[in-house]
Design a protein around this motif. Structure first.
Motif, short mmCIF file in Angstrom:
data_model
loop_
_atom_site.label_atom_id
_atom_site.label_comp_id
_atom_site.label_asym_id
_atom_site.label_seq_id
_atom_site.Cartn_x
_atom_site.Cartn_y
_atom_site.Cartn_z
N ARG A 279 -4.93 5.37 -1.77
CA ARG A 279 -4.51 4.23 -0.96
C ARG A 279 -5.00 2.90 -1.54
O ARG A 279 -4.47 1.84 -1.21
CB ARG A 279 -5.01 4.40 0.48
CG ARG A 279 -4.30 3.51 1.49
CD ARG A 279 -4.80 3.76 2.90
NE ARG A 279 -4.46 5.10 3.36
CZ ARG A 279 -5.35 6.03 3.68
NH1 ARG A 279 -6.65 5.76 3.57
NH2 ARG A 279 -4.97 7.21 4.10
N LYS A 280 -5.98 2.95 -2.40
CA LYS A 280 -6.54 1.71 -2.95
C LYS A 280 -5.64 1.07 -4.00
O LYS A 280 -5.80 -0.09 -4.32
CB LYS A 280 -7.91 2.00 -3.59
CG LYS A 280 -8.96 2.49 -2.61
CD LYS A 280 -10.25 2.83 -3.34
CE LYS A 280 -11.31 3.37 -2.40
NZ LYS A 280 -12.55 3.76 -3.11
N TRP A 281 -4.72 1.84 -4.56
CA TRP A 281 -3.93 1.33 -5.68
C TRP A 281 -2.55 0.91 -5.20
O TRP A 281 -1.80 1.70 -4.65
CB TRP A 281 -3.83 2.40 -6.77
CG TRP A 281 -5.15 3.07 -7.01
CD1 TRP A 281 -5.46 4.37 -6.81
CD2 TRP A 281 -6.35 2.43 -7.46
NE1 TRP A 281 -6.77 4.59 -7.11
CE2 TRP A 281 -7.35 3.42 -7.51
CE3 TRP A 281 -6.66 1.13 -7.82
CZ2 TRP A 281 -8.64 3.14 -7.92
CZ3 TRP A 281 -7.96 0.84 -8.21
CH2 TRP A 281 -8.93 1.84 -8.27
N PRO A 282 -2.19 -0.36 -5.39
CA PRO A 282 -0.94 -0.87 -4.81
C PRO A 282 0.30 -0.27 -5.44
O PRO A 282 0.32 0.10 -6.61
CB PRO A 282 -1.02 -2.38 -5.08
CG PRO A 282 -1.93 -2.50 -6.26
CD PRO A 282 -2.93 -1.40 -6.12
N ARG A 283 1.32 -0.19 -4.65
CA ARG A 283 2.65 0.23 -5.08
C ARG A 283 3.47 -1.03 -5.33
O ARG A 283 3.54 -1.92 -4.50
CB ARG A 283 3.28 1.09 -3.98
CG ARG A 283 4.72 1.47 -4.18
CD ARG A 283 5.21 2.23 -2.94
NE ARG A 283 4.87 1.55 -1.71
CZ ARG A 283 5.57 0.54 -1.20
NH1 ARG A 283 6.65 0.11 -1.82
NH2 ARG A 283 5.19 -0.02 -0.08
N SER A 284 4.12 -1.11 -6.49
CA SER A 284 4.89 -2.30 -6.85
C SER A 284 6.38 -2.01 -6.74
O SER A 284 6.86 -0.99 -7.24
CB SER A 284 4.55 -2.73 -8.27
OG SER A 284 5.40 -3.78 -8.69
N THR A 285 7.11 -2.91 -6.09
CA THR A 285 8.56 -2.80 -5.97
C THR A 285 9.20 -4.07 -6.51
O THR A 285 8.81 -5.17 -6.11
CB THR A 285 8.98 -2.61 -4.50
OG1 THR A 285 8.41 -1.40 -4.00
CG2 THR A 285 10.49 -2.54 -4.36
N THR A 286 10.16 -3.91 -7.40
CA THR A 286 10.85 -5.06 -7.95
C THR A 286 11.90 -5.54 -6.96
O THR A 286 12.82 -4.81 -6.61
CB THR A 286 11.54 -4.71 -9.28
OG1 THR A 286 10.55 -4.32 -10.22
CG2 THR A 286 12.30 -5.89 -9.84
N LEU A 287 11.75 -6.77 -6.49
CA LEU A 287 12.76 -7.38 -5.64
C LEU A 287 13.91 -7.90 -6.48
O LEU A 287 15.08 -7.76 -6.13
CB LEU A 287 12.16 -8.51 -4.81
CG LEU A 287 11.09 -8.10 -3.78
CD1 LEU A 287 10.52 -9.35 -3.11
CD2 LEU A 287 11.67 -7.15 -2.75
N ALA B 209 0.84 -1.19 0.00
CA ALA B 209 0.00 0.00 0.00
C ALA B 209 0.87 1.25 0.00
O ALA B 209 1.90 1.30 0.68
CB ALA B 209 -0.91 0.00 1.22
N PRO B 210 0.50 2.26 -0.78
CA PRO B 210 1.27 3.51 -0.77
C PRO B 210 1.08 4.25 0.55
O PRO B 210 0.04 4.13 1.20
CB PRO B 210 0.68 4.30 -1.94
CG PRO B 210 -0.71 3.76 -2.09
CD PRO B 210 -0.64 2.31 -1.70
N GLN B 211 2.09 5.03 0.94
CA GLN B 211 1.99 5.86 2.14
C GLN B 211 1.36 7.18 1.75
O GLN B 211 1.99 8.02 1.13
CB GLN B 211 3.38 6.07 2.75
CG GLN B 211 3.97 4.81 3.34
CD GLN B 211 5.24 5.08 4.13
OE1 GLN B 211 5.72 6.20 4.17
NE2 GLN B 211 5.78 4.06 4.77
#
Length: 680
Positions: free
Chosen positions: A223-231, A214-216
């Motif tokens: 807040r409904k739209w997810p934040r994506s992080t590449t591991l 979730a975005p800060q």
């Protein structure tokens, strides 16, 4: 180019009600592959294993049902207990992999033989493949079918807003293209999820693992739209140092933009597409998706970007699907490699956003028309822009004609320099135009005439361009539009344009904020001018080579400041680069600056800034000092001349330096660009 701190935030939305792919037989149209469903033959599995590339899942008791796309079995949906492991074998990404995993939390990271492993747990798994689904065997027990179907619905809802688009449509497109080896997408829910694994050996030529969070924000809508992080994202069958070729190119765009009614805009864009691989049928474009505009503390309202139609050169409709920030277009059959095809888009929507209620709006890149993935953006443009008076438009490209048509102002522009970032801005602007030696500079001030600033900035631009031409070659475009944006603290440089905030125009800001914004404004102005060379005349091929735009523009601006303000000021700038670089280099190599987690937006910004705007220029400082003025400035000019209108690469930087100096610089870049070493 620098990220604009604009009041508009583009967010990813599942556009399920937007135009869908036209119905057609299951084997030949993405429409029948665009919605996933579960088959009837669900079974209870006590144990099992699913594996692809460097990723595997161990099932430890649960229920599995076939995943159906159209009439084709395309994998499995599992609900139960499971563990997964993903192993990266690419040392270049180890630092940012570890940093992101620690920052995001939830998964475990450990060193293993030959790599770094990411371990976690799952409660639901959707495994989709464009090839043959891996076998799983049941134990004969009766499964709780209704319960698993409810789990499937809940799982699908958790991923519907994912930035990477629909798993079903991605895999369906690969089915239509008949790609080999098959594409695999895995959604991991519950446990340590949500995460997304993707194996694409044809277009992206990489496998990746992303973690969603979730975005800060205090904004309920955002807040409904997810934040994506590449591991992790590691290449398949290629060296990371050699940029992957795009699946297709966009080589020309002819667009008509009409914005004569409030916030509504309509755009018709006729684009030339050149397939760069065999058996390409489904084109994947990037679009902005719906847009959220802040309307108050913790509150946003939604605007809409709607793809109304897609057609071929003869006007025959092409099937398409719009969702999230993706647009898939089905050509109907595989296109011949290297043979151009025409795709015509009609876009409409109420997405002309006036930041803070001001009388201007800005459209860039995919906001104008759908874009290929970055490496494929190599297009010239011709545009006709119609806006309602008193607004006037400025746009990327040389002016063909300005005219008036009743209540409308009309601008026609054309650019012969292929670029991947073009823009149109329109508003209540007063424009001053000066031409010298074949170059026209326009300075557009917002909400009133500012003759003093227009004259000063015009003279400053001509002086900076004249100096930079000495070591970069001829200015790449015949016209430069310098446009005031009613904000503070940023600049941006689309093709033939500079968008820059108020402090460049009004140096006499209120004392309590002046020192935050006016310090370094000349350097920022020079940086944005330098982008016409570093970013347009010479493009960067993808996110791992962003320094070819940002770091080279920053160093060119530094050379400009050295000439204008003296060696002492330049030495202070170099010291600042070195300090910021040391602080950021622990996180990631320069090449992976765009991968850094933004869970903490302040830290994410500072670390990325420290790599691209500090460590990159610091590397150029060290090369300059080692080579001396003559060889280094010859290198800059030769690199620009050799690659004019093309994409560069760090490998080509090393090759040219070797030719000029006789020294192999590959180890220097391996250690300091692809690695996290820091030259003193």
């Amino acid at each position: 180019m620098r990220v604009a701190n604009r009041a508009v935030v583009h967010l990813i939305v599942c556009s399920c009600a937007s135009a869908a792919l036209a119905d057609a037989p299951p084997a030949s149209s993405p429409s029948s592959l665009s919605e996933a469903s579960l088959g009837e033959s669900c079974v209870v599995v006590p144990t099992g294993r699913l594996a692809q590339g460097n990723f595997e899942i161990q099932l430890a008791g649960g229920t599995v049902c076939p995943l159906i796309l159209g009439s084709a079995k395309a994998g499995w949906f599992y609900a139960g207990n499971a563990k997964f492991r993903y192993v990266s074998h690419d040392p270049v990404e180890y630092p940012v992999l570890r940093f992101n995993a620690k920052t995001e939390g939830r998964v475990d990271v450990a060193d293993v033989e030959g790599g770094v492993a990411i371990d976690g747990t799952a409660a639901t798994i959707l495994w989709a493949t464009s090839g043959e689904a891996p076998p799983l065997a049941g134990d004969g027990a009766s499964p709780p079918v209704e319960a698993i179907r409810n789990r499937f619905r809940d799982h699908s809802g958790a991923f519907e807003k994912y930035d990477g688009g629909s798993t079903a449509r991605l895999v369906g497109a690969a089915m239509l293209d008949g790609v080999t080896p098959p594409t695999v997408r895995v959604e991991i829910g519950g446990g340590d999820g949500p995460l997304v694994y993707t194996y694409d050996a044809v277009d992206e030529r990489s496998e990746s693992l992303e973690i969603l969070g979730a975005p800060q924000t205090d904004d309920d809508a955002r807040r409904k739209w997810p934040r994506s992080t590449t591991l992790s994202e590691q290449p398949i069958g290629r060296d990371r140092r050699a940029p992957a070729a795009p699946a297709f190119l966009m080589t020309a765009a002819d667009y008509e933009l009409t914005a004569t009614s409030g916030d509504f805009v309509s755009i018709v864009a006729r684009t030339t597409i050149v397939p760069a691989r065999e058996r390409l049928r489904v084109l994947k474009f990037e679009i902005p998706g719906p847009i959220l505009v802040r309307s108050g503390p913790g509150n946003s309202t939604e605007r809409h970007y709607h793809v109304a139609s897609v057609a071929d050169a003869q006007g025959a409709p092409l099937a398409f699907a719009q969702e999230n920030s993706r647009l898939l277009v089905d050509l109907g059959r595989a296109a011949a490699k290297d043979r151009p095809v025409t795709v015509v888009f009609r876009i409409e929507g109420d997405y002309l956003v006036r930041p803070g209620g001001d009388n201007y709006w800005i459209l860039e890149g995919e906001e104008l028309f759908p874009q290929p993935p970055f490496a494929g953006r190599q297009y010239t443009t011709h545009g006709v822009i119609r806006v309602k008076k008193p607004f006037r438009a400025l746009a990327s490209g040389s002016t063909v004609k300005r005219s008036e048509d009743g209540d409308d102002n009309v601008l026609e522009v054309r650019s012969e320099l292929a670029s991947g970032l073009v823009a149109v801005i329109a508003g209540n602007y007063q424009v001053n135009e000066t031409s010298r030696d074949g170059l026209t500079v326009r300075v557009a001030t917002y909400a009133g005439k500012n003759a003093r600033s227009q004259e000063q900035l015009s003279e400053l631009a001509f002086a900076m361009i004249d100096h930079m031409q000495r070591f970069l070659g001829p200015f790449p475009v015949p016209e430069l539009n310098i446009v005031q944006v009613n904000d503070l603290g940023w600049g941006q440089a689309p093709l033939g344009m500079m968008l820059i905030t108020n402090e460049a125009f009004e140096r006499a800001l209120p004392p309590d904020i002046a020192h935050f914004y006016t310090q370094g404004v000349n350097e920022r102005f020079a940086h944005e001018i330098a982008h016409q060379w570093w970013g347009h005349a010479l493009r960067w091929p993808g996110p791992e080579e962003t320094w070819l735009s940002e770091s080279f523009a920053e160093y060119s601006a530094g050379l400009m400041i050295k000439r204008a303000q003296g060696k002492g000021v330049f030495d202070n700038l170099k010291a600042t680069w070195k300090l910021r670089a040391k602080n950021a280099t622990r996180v990631a190599p320069i090449a992976l600056a765009n991968r850094i987690s933004w869970k903490d937006p302040t830290t994410g910004f500072e670390d990325r800034f420290g790599l691209l705007y500090a460590k990159g220029p610091w590397l150029l400082t060290r090369l300059h000092e080692e080579l001396g003025d003559e060889k280094f400035l010859t290198f800059l000019k030769s690199y620009q001349k050799t690659l004019h209108g093309k994409a560069g690469s760090t490998k080509l930087v090393a090759d040219l330096l070797r030719v000029l100096s006789g020294k192999d610089y590959a180890p220097f870049f391996d250690a300091n660009y692809w690695g996290t070493s820091m030259p003193e």
